[in-house]
Each structure stands twice: as structure tokens, then as C-alpha cells.
Motif scaffolding. Structure first.
Motif, PDB file in Angstrom:
ATOM      1  N   ILE A 313      11.147  -5.450 -12.827  1.00  0.00           N
ATOM      2  CA  ILE A 313      11.383  -4.830 -11.525  1.00  0.00           C
ATOM      3  C   ILE A 313      10.161  -5.078 -10.636  1.00  0.00           C
ATOM      4  CG2 ILE A 313      11.851  -2.663 -10.322  1.00  0.00           C
ATOM      5  CD1 ILE A 313      12.988  -1.575 -12.945  1.00  0.00           C
ATOM      6  N   PRO A 314      10.335  -5.573  -9.430  1.00  0.00           N
ATOM      7  CA  PRO A 314       9.190  -5.796  -8.542  1.00  0.00           C
ATOM      8  C   PRO A 314       8.456  -4.487  -8.266  1.00  0.00           C
ATOM      9  CG  PRO A 314      11.155  -6.885  -7.687  1.00  0.00           C
ATOM     10  CD  PRO A 314      11.607  -6.019  -8.815  1.00  0.00           C
ATOM     11  N   PHE A 315       7.117  -4.528  -8.301  1.00  0.00           N
ATOM     12  CA  PHE A 315       6.348  -3.317  -8.032  1.00  0.00           C
ATOM     13  C   PHE A 315       5.038  -3.670  -7.339  1.00  0.00           C
ATOM     14  CE2 PHE A 315       4.619  -4.707 -12.048  1.00  0.00           C
ATOM     15  CZ  PHE A 315       3.275  -4.391 -11.970  1.00  0.00           C
ATOM     16  N   VAL A 316       4.501  -2.670  -6.633  1.00  0.00           N
ATOM     17  CA  VAL A 316       3.237  -2.799  -5.908  1.00  0.00           C
ATOM     18  C   VAL A 316       2.449  -1.518  -6.116  1.00  0.00           C
ATOM     19  CG1 VAL A 316       2.148  -3.098  -3.653  1.00  0.00           C
ATOM     20  CG2 VAL A 316       4.331  -4.231  -4.132  1.00  0.00           C
ATOM     21  N   CYS A 317       1.159  -1.631  -6.349  1.00  0.00           N
ATOM     22  CA  CYS A 317       0.276  -0.464  -6.370  1.00  0.00           C
ATOM     23  C   CYS A 317      -0.444  -0.391  -5.031  1.00  0.00           C
ATOM     24  CB  CYS A 317      -0.722  -0.561  -7.521  1.00  0.00           C
ATOM     25  SG  CYS A 317       0.025  -0.367  -9.147  1.00  0.00           S
ATOM     26  N   MET A 318      -0.496   0.788  -4.478  1.00  0.00           N
ATOM     27  CA  MET A 318      -1.032   0.991  -3.131  1.00  0.00           C
ATOM     28  C   MET A 318      -2.191   1.982  -3.199  1.00  0.00           C
ATOM     29  SD  MET A 318       1.170   2.224   0.186  1.00  0.00           S
ATOM     30  CE  MET A 318       0.423   2.475   1.810  1.00  0.00           C
ATOM     31  N   SER A 319      -3.399   1.504  -2.912  1.00  0.00           N
ATOM     32  CA  SER A 319      -4.576   2.369  -2.940  1.00  0.00           C
ATOM     33  C   SER A 319      -5.161   2.491  -1.544  1.00  0.00           C
ATOM     34  CB  SER A 319      -5.634   1.808  -3.897  1.00  0.00           C
ATOM     35  OG  SER A 319      -6.090   0.539  -3.449  1.00  0.00           O
ATOM     36  N   LYS A 320      -6.027   3.489  -1.348  1.00  0.00           N
ATOM     37  CA  LYS A 320      -6.576   3.747  -0.022  1.00  0.00           C
ATOM     38  C   LYS A 320      -7.786   2.883   0.332  1.00  0.00           C
ATOM     39  CE  LYS A 320      -4.931   8.413   0.865  1.00  0.00           C
ATOM     40  NZ  LYS A 320      -5.302   9.798   1.211  1.00  0.00           N
ATOM     41  N   GLY A 321      -8.170   1.966  -0.543  1.00  0.00           N
ATOM     42  CA  GLY A 321      -9.275   1.088  -0.217  1.00  0.00           C
ATOM     43  C   GLY A 321     -10.617   1.678  -0.595  1.00  0.00           C
ATOM     44  N   PRO A 322     -11.719   0.937  -0.390  1.00  0.00           N
ATOM     45  CA  PRO A 322     -13.058   1.358  -0.834  1.00  0.00           C
ATOM     46  C   PRO A 322     -13.493   2.705  -0.269  1.00  0.00           C
ATOM     47  CG  PRO A 322     -13.048  -0.949  -0.131  1.00  0.00           C
ATOM     48  CD  PRO A 322     -11.730  -0.386   0.268  1.00  0.00           C
ATOM     49  N   ASP A 323     -13.242   2.948   0.995  1.00  0.00           N
ATOM     50  CA  ASP A 323     -13.688   4.192   1.639  1.00  0.00           C
ATOM     51  C   ASP A 323     -12.606   5.256   1.698  1.00  0.00           C
ATOM     52  OD1 ASP A 323     -16.202   3.048   2.149  1.00  0.00           O
ATOM     53  OD2 ASP A 323     -15.426   2.058   3.950  1.00  0.00           O
ATOM     54  N   ARG A 324     -11.451   4.964   1.099  1.00  0.00           N
ATOM     55  CA  ARG A 324     -10.331   5.901   1.062  1.00  0.00           C
ATOM     56  C   ARG A 324      -9.936   6.371   2.464  1.00  0.00           C
ATOM     57  NH1 ARG A 324      -8.792   7.320  -3.727  1.00  0.00           N
ATOM     58  NH2 ARG A 324      -7.668   9.154  -2.960  1.00  0.00           N
ATOM     59  N   ASN A 325      -9.965   5.445   3.409  1.00  0.00           N
ATOM     60  CA  ASN A 325      -9.575   5.749   4.778  1.00  0.00           C
ATOM     61  C   ASN A 325      -8.137   5.313   5.017  1.00  0.00           C
ATOM     62  OD1 ASN A 325     -12.088   6.771   5.523  1.00  0.00           O
ATOM     63  ND2 ASN A 325     -12.874   4.719   5.996  1.00  0.00           N
ATOM     64  N   GLY A 327      -5.183   3.687   6.718  1.00  0.00           N
ATOM     65  CA  GLY A 327      -5.168   2.500   7.566  1.00  0.00           C
ATOM     66  C   GLY A 327      -5.882   1.329   6.924  1.00  0.00           C
ATOM     67  N   CYS A 328      -6.638   1.606   5.851  1.00  0.00           N
ATOM     68  CA  CYS A 328      -7.342   0.543   5.128  1.00  0.00           C
ATOM     69  C   CYS A 328      -6.761   0.357   3.728  1.00  0.00           C
ATOM     70  CB  CYS A 328      -8.833   0.853   5.043  1.00  0.00           C
ATOM     71  SG  CYS A 328      -9.659   1.006   6.638  1.00  0.00           S
ATOM     72  N   GLU A 329      -5.499   0.728   3.565  1.00  0.00           N
ATOM     73  CA  GLU A 329      -4.867   0.662   2.250  1.00  0.00           C
ATOM     74  C   GLU A 329      -4.874  -0.768   1.709  1.00  0.00           C
ATOM     75  OE1 GLU A 329      -3.759   2.406   4.727  1.00  0.00           O
ATOM     76  OE2 GLU A 329      -3.249   4.414   4.035  1.00  0.00           O
ATOM     77  N   GLN A 330      -5.061  -0.863   0.401  1.00  0.00           N
ATOM     78  CA  GLN A 330      -5.007  -2.156  -0.273  1.00  0.00           C
ATOM     79  C   GLN A 330      -3.777  -2.199  -1.181  1.00  0.00           C
ATOM     80  OE1 GLN A 330      -8.797  -2.603  -2.304  1.00  0.00           O
ATOM     81  NE2 GLN A 330      -9.651  -3.726  -0.556  1.00  0.00           N
ATOM     82  N   PHE A 331      -3.218  -3.393  -1.306  1.00  0.00           N
ATOM     83  CA  PHE A 331      -2.028  -3.594  -2.130  1.00  0.00           C
ATOM     84  C   PHE A 331      -2.388  -4.480  -3.310  1.00  0.00           C
ATOM     85  CE2 PHE A 331      -0.669  -2.934   2.262  1.00  0.00           C
ATOM     86  CZ  PHE A 331       0.169  -1.840   2.099  1.00  0.00           C
ATOM     87  N   HIS A 332      -1.935  -4.055  -4.486  1.00  0.00           N
ATOM     88  CA  HIS A 332      -2.248  -4.762  -5.730  1.00  0.00           C
ATOM     89  C   HIS A 332      -0.938  -5.202  -6.375  1.00  0.00           C
ATOM     90  CE1 HIS A 332      -6.289  -2.860  -5.436  1.00  0.00           C
ATOM     91  NE2 HIS A 332      -5.593  -1.843  -4.948  1.00  0.00           N
TER      92      HIS A 332
END
Length: 434
Positions: A313-325, A327-332
Motif C-alpha cells: 500500500i502506498p504510504f508517506v511519513c510526514m514530519s514537521k522538519g528540523p525546527d518543527r515549524n 509549513g516546513c513539513e518534510q515527506f519521507h
């Protein structure tokens, strides 16, 4: 609305116009109540481009008790009569049945449906009343009583009866209101559906998905140092949030291990999927995208569980980025470097909305679980209160709050609770409340 029109922002102006229309009908609420309609559900169906809306208004004691729109799915090969018939048959299996149902379109086997609901409700006087101004275009083979045909033809060839209080004319006014709301709800639903369809296409491109997803599942966990832990799953489709598909997972783990929590949640979820679908291939081709609130560590956990269950099943992990701000979310994603996109893009804002919905859903259920456990544990802390006496107290008073509000005399009336123990319970509970 006028300001937006002058700025050539016509789509936003149209949304404001629809709100104005809706507010105008809210102002008419008192005039749309009818003392002659004691107990009735008014149901109107509307159609546009082969999409349907069924608007239900509930009237009891001559007053409106609310309304709700329903948007049937998988209606490509159906018509109004079939959809409305199926809705009535399913809805009244569990819903409260009124004295009558007023509908704006014929249904299949009217007499048979009426008889079935009479037996279900035990009300021999239950009836389904039918009003329409489009009698000649009915393409359904059914028996319609001579009286119903007379009323329908009379309405189709006469004014709209706004100056009368008769039951028949009041019914028509209420049905007209339901029809208007059905069409309004359908228009708003289709606008939102069109917007979401564009967003889903952008999500497909962003994550390089093989097919356009028709379902997005978002997962998040909530706990305090591992206690009262819950995992939440929310679901969205191209029509919006599908709240009946939301799920909560109660978890008991030590030390608040987020990875272990995620493993437990996904294991339960995939086990359930295996039961719902016959083969792994069916699961893998169900056009679902999973979004997990987390980073690289969570990515590894999901990959491992996918392998154990032999799923893709396609999946993505979504984190808030280095500063947890925000708008700066990172996708893994598997096999890719972490990436981010412009925070002002509509697709990013939509993904943030999904993540926040999952976060709020998990926190809400965590907070519900926490005080319940705390309350029960406060009874456990009282000397001489074991499982049997705790059950007796809860059974007698009905709730923890009622136990706290009880006097010593009232507590002593419970089986197994002496006057001395009642005083001890009273003192302990009220000390905890200070």
C-alpha cells in the motif's frame, strides 16, 4: 459578495452568495414549522450530473428538529426512485420512525415499503405521503392511490399555497424547503468534490502514485509518557472527511515508545484489512494512500510491517522538519530522500489539514480515556474497596460523579458499604477533589 465580484473573484463570490441563501432560509425557520405536522420526516432527493443528494428534515410536535444531507455513492447505474427506495429501506432499520414520511419523488413498491415500516415500527397508522409537480414524467411502474394522484395533480396545477394552514399545504411548503436545501447542499458538495479531485490529482503527482487515490488514511498517536495511549486513524476521500470510517486504537505499552505504538496500530489495521479483502492483491489495489505522522524512524517501522503482511500500500511519513515549524513539513518515502514543498501551495495546506485532523482526533480520544482511568483509580486507592464493592458503587449510583456527589448516608445504603466505610469513601473522594 459584491466586493469579490468587483475583484473578478467570481468563484469566491458564488460561495458567499450560497451562504446568503442558506442564511435566508434559516431566518424562515419559524414560518416553516407547522402545528398540523406532528410527527413526520420530510425527505427530498435532488440530482445533478448523475450525482444525488437526499435531504432529511425531522419534524416533531410541529417543530423542526434539524436536517442533514446524505450523498449516496455508487449511483452510476441507478435512478431517483431506486436510490430513494434504498435509502428509506436502510435508514429506517435503525432510525426512529415517525408517524409519516413525506417524499418528493415516487419510490419502488410504495405499498410494500409502507407495510414493512409499519411492521417495523408497530404503528398501524404509519403512512408515506407523496407530493410532486412532475407527475407526467414518472417512469416508475407502481400503484399510486387515487387520492395521491388527485393531490399531486391538484398541486401541479395550482398556486404554492403559502396562505393556508391545512396539513396538505403545510406539507408542500416543508417539502419545497427540503427540495431547495437538497439542491443547495448538492451544489456545495459538487463544488467541494471538484476542488478535492484537483487536490487528489496533485497528491498523486507529488508522491508519484501509480493510480489516483480515492481514500487517504492518516495516522497519529497521543499519550502522556506512555500512559492512556491511543492511536487515531482518520479517513478522507474526494467528498471530504469520512467520519464514519474514523477509528481509535487503545494501546497499553511501557515508556511511551512511539515506534511500538505505530507497530501495534498498523498490525491491527492490516489484520482487519486481511479479513475484509480476500487476497493481498485486492488490498494493494484498493487505491488507498496512507499518511503517518512521523519521520525516518516511522518509515522503517511501516516498511517492516508491510513486509511482514506482504502488502504494498502506498504510504508517506510526514514530519514537521528540523525546527518543527508548520509549513516546513518534510515527506519521507521508501527509496527517496526527504523533501518538502512550498508551504503556500494548496496541496501542502490540504495535507496539513489532514495531519491536524488526525492529531486532534487522537488527542480528543486520549483526553476522554485519561479522566475515566483516573476516576476509576481513585476508587482503587481507598482501603477496603475492591472490585466487587467498586462495581456495587458504580451500579448503584450510575457514574463516578454521582458517587462523589453522594452523602455518607447515601453511600452507606449500597450493599457491602458500612457506615464507617462510607465515611472513609466520602473523605477520600473529597480530599482528592481539593
Amino acid at each position: 459578495m459584491e466586493e469579490l465580484s468587483l475583484q473578478l473573484r467570481f468563484e469566491e463570490a458564488a460561495e458567499i452568495r450560497d451562504r446568503i441563501k442558506a442564511l435566508s432560509y434559516i431566518q424562515l425557520k419559524s414560518t416553516l414549522s407547522s402545528s398540523s405536522i406532528k410527527s413526520a420526516d420530510v425527505i427530498a432527493i435532488a440530482e445533478k450530473n448523475n450525482y444525488y443528494c437526499i435531504q432529511l428534515f425531522v419534524y416533531r410536535f410541529g417543530q423542526s428538529y434539524g436536517n442533514i444531507p446524505y450523498f449516496p455513492v455508487h449511483t452510476e447505474e441507478s435512478n431517483k426512485a431506486e436510490i430513494l427506495t434504498q435509502f428509506i429501506n436502510q435508514f429506517y432499520q435503525t432510525a426512529q420512525i415517525p408517524d409519516e414520511i413525506i417524499i418528493n419523488h415516487p419510490i419502488i413498491d410504495l405499498e410494500l415499503v409502507t407495510k414493512a415500516i409499519r411492521q417495523l415500527s408497530g404503528n398501524s397508522k404509519f403512512n408515506i405521503r407523496l407530493y410532486s409537480n412532475d407527475l407526467e414524467n414518472w417512469n416508475v411502474k407502481q400503484r399510486v392511490s387515487e387520492r395521491s394522484v388527485h393531490l399531486v395533480r391538484e398541486y401541479a396545477n395550482s398556486p404554492k399555497f403559502y396562505g393556508t394552514n391545512s396539513s396538505k399545504h403545510s406539507s408542500i411548503r416543508l417539502l419545497e424547503n427540503a427540495e431547495f436545501n437538497a439542491q443547495l447542499s448538492l451544489n456545495q458538495h459538487l463544488k467541494q468534490f471538484a476542488k478535492n479531485q484537483i487536490i487528489f490529482q496533485q497528491i498523486q503527482q507529488l508522491f508519484d502514485l501509480p493510480t489516483l487515490p480515492n481514500r487517504i488514511e492518516v495516522y497519529d498517536n497521543s499519550h502522556i509518557m506512555g500512559t492512556f495511549a491511543v492511536g487515531g486513524m482518520i479517513v478522507a476521500n474526494q467528498s471530504g472527511f469520512d467520519k464514519k470510517e474514523y477509528r481509535i486504537f487503545n494501546i497499553s505499552i511501557p515508556q511511551g515508545d512511539d515506534y511500538e505504538m505505530l507497530k501495534i496500530v498498523l498490525t491491527r489495521r492490516f489484520t482487519r484489512l486481511k479479513k475484509e479483502y480476500l487476497t493481498n492483491e485486492q488490498v494493494n489495489t484498493c487505491k488507498t494512500l496512507m499518511i503517518i505522522d512521523g519521520g525516518k524512524g516511522h518509515l522503517s517501522v511501516v516498511q517492516k510491517i508491510m513486509t511482514e503482511f506482504n502488502l504494498k500500500i502506498p504510504f508517506v511519513c510526514m514530519s514537521k522538519g528540523p525546527d518543527r515549524n508548520a509549513g516546513c513539513e518534510q515527506f519521507h518515502m521508501p527509496g527517496k530522500e526527504a523533501f518538502t514543498i512550498d508551504k503556500n501551495l494548496p496541496v501542502m495546506k490540504y495535507l496539513q489539514i489532514l495531519r491536524d485532523e488526525a492529531h486532534n482526533f487522537a488527542i480528543k480520544n486520549h483526553r476522554l480515556r485519561r479522566p475515566k482511568a483516573i476516576k476509576v483509580s481513585s476508587l482503587d486507592d481507598i482501603d477496603s474497596i475492591g472490585l466487587i464493592r467498586k462495581k456495587a458503587l458504580l451500579h448503584y449510583f450510575g457514574s463516578y460523579k454521582a458517587i462523589c456527589d453522594a452523602t455518607i448516608e447515601e453511600l452507606s445504603k449500597v450493599k457491602g458499604i458500612s457506615q464507617t466505610l462510607a465515611k472513609n469513601i466520602f473523605t477520600s473522594l473529597h480530599d482528592n477533589l481539593l
